[in-house]
Design a protein around this motif. Structure first.
Motif, short mmCIF file in Angstrom:
data_model
loop_
_atom_site.label_atom_id
_atom_site.label_comp_id
_atom_site.label_asym_id
_atom_site.label_seq_id
_atom_site.Cartn_x
_atom_site.Cartn_y
_atom_site.Cartn_z
N ALA A 35 -45.79 -51.27 -4.14
CA ALA A 35 -45.11 -51.60 -5.39
C ALA A 35 -44.08 -50.52 -5.70
O ALA A 35 -44.36 -49.32 -5.56
CB ALA A 35 -46.11 -51.71 -6.53
N HIS A 36 -42.88 -50.95 -6.09
CA HIS A 36 -41.80 -50.02 -6.43
C HIS A 36 -41.32 -50.30 -7.84
O HIS A 36 -40.98 -51.45 -8.16
CB HIS A 36 -40.63 -50.18 -5.46
CG HIS A 36 -40.97 -49.81 -4.06
ND1 HIS A 36 -41.08 -48.51 -3.64
CD2 HIS A 36 -41.26 -50.58 -2.98
CE1 HIS A 36 -41.41 -48.48 -2.36
NE2 HIS A 36 -41.52 -49.73 -1.94
N PRO A 37 -41.25 -49.26 -8.68
CA PRO A 37 -40.71 -49.47 -10.02
C PRO A 37 -39.19 -49.67 -9.97
O PRO A 37 -38.51 -49.00 -9.20
CB PRO A 37 -41.08 -48.18 -10.77
CG PRO A 37 -41.27 -47.16 -9.70
CD PRO A 37 -41.71 -47.89 -8.47
N GLN A 38 -38.70 -50.59 -10.78
CA GLN A 38 -37.27 -50.85 -10.91
C GLN A 38 -36.93 -50.75 -12.40
O GLN A 38 -36.76 -51.77 -13.08
CB GLN A 38 -36.91 -52.25 -10.38
CG GLN A 38 -37.35 -52.52 -8.96
CD GLN A 38 -36.61 -51.69 -7.95
OE1 GLN A 38 -35.48 -51.30 -8.15
NE2 GLN A 38 -37.25 -51.41 -6.83
N PRO A 39 -36.86 -49.53 -12.94
CA PRO A 39 -36.68 -49.37 -14.38
C PRO A 39 -35.42 -50.02 -14.95
O PRO A 39 -35.44 -50.50 -16.08
CB PRO A 39 -36.68 -47.86 -14.61
CG PRO A 39 -36.63 -47.23 -13.26
CD PRO A 39 -36.95 -48.26 -12.24
N ASP A 40 -34.35 -50.08 -14.17
CA ASP A 40 -33.12 -50.71 -14.67
C ASP A 40 -33.29 -52.21 -14.90
O ASP A 40 -32.54 -52.82 -15.65
CB ASP A 40 -31.95 -50.49 -13.71
CG ASP A 40 -31.45 -49.05 -13.72
OD1 ASP A 40 -31.83 -48.29 -14.64
OD2 ASP A 40 -30.69 -48.69 -12.80
N HIS A 41 -34.29 -52.80 -14.22
CA HIS A 41 -34.54 -54.23 -14.35
C HIS A 41 -35.85 -54.52 -15.09
O HIS A 41 -36.18 -55.68 -15.33
CB HIS A 41 -34.57 -54.89 -12.97
CG HIS A 41 -33.26 -54.75 -12.24
ND1 HIS A 41 -32.20 -55.59 -12.47
CD2 HIS A 41 -32.83 -53.84 -11.34
CE1 HIS A 41 -31.17 -55.22 -11.71
NE2 HIS A 41 -31.53 -54.15 -11.02
N GLY A 42 -36.60 -53.48 -15.42
CA GLY A 42 -37.83 -53.65 -16.18
C GLY A 42 -38.96 -54.29 -15.41
O GLY A 42 -39.80 -55.00 -15.99
N VAL A 43 -39.01 -54.05 -14.10
CA VAL A 43 -40.04 -54.68 -13.27
C VAL A 43 -40.56 -53.73 -12.20
O VAL A 43 -39.91 -52.74 -11.86
CB VAL A 43 -39.52 -55.95 -12.55
CG1 VAL A 43 -39.13 -57.02 -13.54
CG2 VAL A 43 -38.39 -55.65 -11.60
N TYR A 44 -41.73 -54.08 -11.68
CA TYR A 44 -42.25 -53.53 -10.42
C TYR A 44 -42.02 -54.62 -9.38
O TYR A 44 -42.20 -55.81 -9.67
CB TYR A 44 -43.74 -53.23 -10.50
CG TYR A 44 -44.08 -52.10 -11.44
CD1 TYR A 44 -44.05 -50.77 -11.02
CD2 TYR A 44 -44.46 -52.36 -12.75
CE1 TYR A 44 -44.36 -49.74 -11.88
CE2 TYR A 44 -44.78 -51.32 -13.62
CZ TYR A 44 -44.74 -50.02 -13.18
OH TYR A 44 -45.04 -48.99 -14.03
N THR A 45 -41.61 -54.22 -8.18
CA THR A 45 -41.41 -55.20 -7.11
C THR A 45 -42.28 -54.87 -5.91
O THR A 45 -42.51 -53.71 -5.59
CB THR A 45 -39.93 -55.23 -6.65
OG1 THR A 45 -39.56 -53.93 -6.18
CG2 THR A 45 -39.01 -55.66 -7.77
N VAL A 46 -42.74 -55.92 -5.27
CA VAL A 46 -43.42 -55.85 -3.98
C VAL A 46 -42.74 -56.88 -3.09
O VAL A 46 -42.54 -58.03 -3.51
CB VAL A 46 -44.93 -56.16 -4.10
CG1 VAL A 46 -45.56 -56.34 -2.72
CG2 VAL A 46 -45.64 -55.08 -4.89
N PHE A 47 -42.35 -56.47 -1.88
CA PHE A 47 -41.70 -57.41 -0.96
C PHE A 47 -42.67 -57.84 0.13
O PHE A 47 -43.34 -57.02 0.74
CB PHE A 47 -40.44 -56.79 -0.35
CG PHE A 47 -39.29 -56.80 -1.32
CD1 PHE A 47 -38.53 -57.94 -1.51
CD2 PHE A 47 -39.00 -55.67 -2.07
CE1 PHE A 47 -37.49 -57.96 -2.41
CE2 PHE A 47 -37.96 -55.68 -2.98
CZ PHE A 47 -37.20 -56.83 -3.15
N VAL A 48 -42.70 -59.15 0.34
CA VAL A 48 -43.50 -59.77 1.40
C VAL A 48 -42.51 -60.17 2.50
O VAL A 48 -41.60 -60.96 2.25
CB VAL A 48 -44.25 -61.02 0.87
CG1 VAL A 48 -45.08 -61.66 1.98
CG2 VAL A 48 -45.11 -60.66 -0.34
N GLU A 49 -42.67 -59.59 3.69
CA GLU A 49 -41.75 -59.84 4.80
C GLU A 49 -42.10 -61.17 5.47
O GLU A 49 -43.24 -61.41 5.84
CB GLU A 49 -41.86 -58.72 5.84
CG GLU A 49 -41.52 -57.34 5.31
CD GLU A 49 -40.05 -57.16 5.00
OE1 GLU A 49 -39.21 -57.81 5.68
OE2 GLU A 49 -39.73 -56.38 4.10
#
Length: 173
Positions: free
Chosen positions: A73-87
């Motif tokens: 999980a990566h925080p994306q404070p400029d977008h107000g979300v945490y993201t997880v990428f599924v390859e």
């Protein structure tokens, strides 16, 4: 039914992949017709984003149950979300989890408590020229200037009311 409509639109859009786009003849961002002027190109489907109410549970589903390669999980404070990428081969699923109550994803999850598809992301060769084209066709953007997205590249969202009910993210290749 909505998913079938979206995939039909994506199939139509795929006919225009890697073809130059200058102006469009229709004002729907998923149903555009390309005119052959070499200003910018639309590329591949980068990802489908899914808002989730439980990031750990969603991550476990794709990693442990389905066997996919999943990022941290990566925080994306400029977008107000945490993201997880599924390859998934040459594309991805982006799991979105809100970063606080003011997150746009928190608002989405209030209306869709089980989560669901939030947006699709399409790559473009020149985001500045792509935005000029869509704005000239009265397709609204969610912001004035592109922001840096989760992949470290400029992104801009197109209003879903102008895109057949689908929130579309354009990302610089």
């Amino acid at each position: 039914k909505m998913a079938a409509k979206m995939f039909t639109r994506l199939r139509l859009l795929s006919r225009h992949l890697n073809k130059p786009v200058a102006t469009v003849q229709q004002t729907s961002c998923l149903g555009t017709t390309a005119v052959n002027e070499n200003l910018w190109n639309i590329g591949k489907l980068n990802h489908v984003a899914i808002a989730v109410p439980d990031l750990d549970k969603a991550t476990a589903l794709y990693r442990d149950t389905l066997g996919a390669k999943v990022s941290e999980a990566h925080p994306q404070p400029d977008h107000g979300v945490y993201t997880v990428f599924v390859e998934l081969g040459d594309t991805k699923i982006e799991l979105l989890y809100p970063m606080g109550e003011n997150s746009p994803i928190a608002k989405f999850l209030e209306k869709n408590q089980s989560g669901g598809m939030h947006h699709i992301c399409l790559e473009v060769s020149d985001i500045t020229k792509a935005l000029e084209t869509v704005r000239a066709q009265n397709i609204r953007t969610l912001g004035k200037d592109p922001k840096i997205g989760a992949h470290g590249k400029p992104v801009m969202f197109l209003h879903p009311k102008d895109c057949d009910g689908v929130l579309v993210e354009l990302e610089q290749e």
